[in-house]
Scaffold this active site. Structure first.
Site, short mmCIF file in Angstrom:
data_model
loop_
_atom_site.label_atom_id
_atom_site.label_comp_id
_atom_site.label_asym_id
_atom_site.label_seq_id
_atom_site.Cartn_x
_atom_site.Cartn_y
_atom_site.Cartn_z
CB SER A 138 -0.88 0.01 1.26
OG SER A 138 -1.54 1.25 1.43
CE1 TYR A 151 -3.85 -2.79 4.91
CE2 TYR A 151 -3.34 -0.48 4.57
CZ TYR A 151 -3.65 -1.73 4.06
OH TYR A 151 -3.77 -1.90 2.70
CE LYS A 155 -1.18 -4.32 3.17
NZ LYS A 155 -1.35 -5.52 2.35
CB THR A 186 -11.62 -2.38 -3.37
OG1 THR A 186 -10.89 -1.83 -2.26
CG2 THR A 186 -10.75 -2.37 -4.61
#
Length: 261
Positions: A138, A151, A155, A186
């Protein structure tokens, strides 16, 4: 002529599903994996050549299953050329408020699950002297931003691990492509977990107005074909990588004003 084979995790929706359809259209055999078998069946039915798409349910939170999953995956088409590590979970919560078990859950799925699958298939890639790992990271795998602390950490960890793996196995002809999407249309924000582990169930404005998953998949296909080491995908948000790299102080001030959620 034998078709090349790509195995995609997180293939039941979003970037994974769009990428599966793109690779199928381009003449690849595709192995579709995620926890949601019914959704995978729908994705397979929408692929250009569904007869060359196989379903292999997989849970990244179950690392002990990975060796047997690799054995089954190889049997499906007789070989595997590319593993696209796309499965994972996102987050929308403040670091201070997020329960430690939620932090651990994010790391277990996004990092350790991905690494467990990598370790399981790596001996096969080494033995055939070829193999390609593509990994969905990301932009926050490089820059970090509010509400995404663990998160972002998961990553960032993938970058460190796969950069090292790329160097270690260069002589085994193993390729690594780290893919860094920005805002893509998404349900990643809808499914993102909050401070207590429950889903957000809300679409981010930036996500809703982002690049289509199909356009993203097309760029992923091209990047993998060109064996790119890193691939940045998105709109103007991609500029944040360069601001962070060259003018980090200015970037920090912009990030504070942006109120990214």
């Amino acid at each position: 002529m034998t078709k090349p084979v790509i195995w995609i995790t997180g293939a039941s929706a979003g970037i994974g599903a769009a990428t599966a359809k793109k690779f199928s259209k381009e003449g690849y055999s595709v192995i579709l994996s995620s926890r949601k078998e019914e959704d995978l069946k729908k994705v397979r039915s929408e692929c250009e050549y569904p007869e060359d798409c196989a379903i292999l349910p997989l849970d990244l939170a179950d690392p002990d299953s990975m060796v047997s999953k690799v054995e089954k995956a190889i049997q499906l088409f007789g070989s595997i050329d590319i593993v696209f590590h796309n499965g994972g979970i996102s987050q929308r919560s403040l670091a201070m408020q997020t329960k430690l078990e939620v932090d651990r859950q994010i790391m277990e799925v996004n990092f350790f699950g991905t690494i467990a699958l990598t370790k399981a298939i790596l001996p096969y890639f080494i033995s055939q002297k070829s193999g390609h790992f593509a990994i969905t990271s990301s932009l926050v795998g490089i820059i970090g931003s509010p509400y995404r602390s663990s998160y972002a950490a998961s990553k960032h960890a993938l970058h460190g691990y796969f950069d090292s793996l790329r160097a270690e196995h260069h002589d085994d002809h193993i390729t690594v492509t780290i893919i860094c999407p920005g805002f893509i249309q998404t349900n990643v924000s809808v499914n993102a977990i909050t401070a207590d582990g429950k889903p957000l169930n809300q679409m981010d404005d930036a996500q809703a107005n982002g690049m289509s998953a199909e356009a993203c998949a097309s760029k992923i296909f091209k990047g993998i074909k060109k064996r790119k080491e890193e691939l940045y995908i998105g709109g103007k948000e991609v500029l944040a990588i360069y601001l962070k790299r060259f003018v980090p102080g200015i970037f920090s001030k912009i990030l504070l004003k942006a109120k990214v959620r």
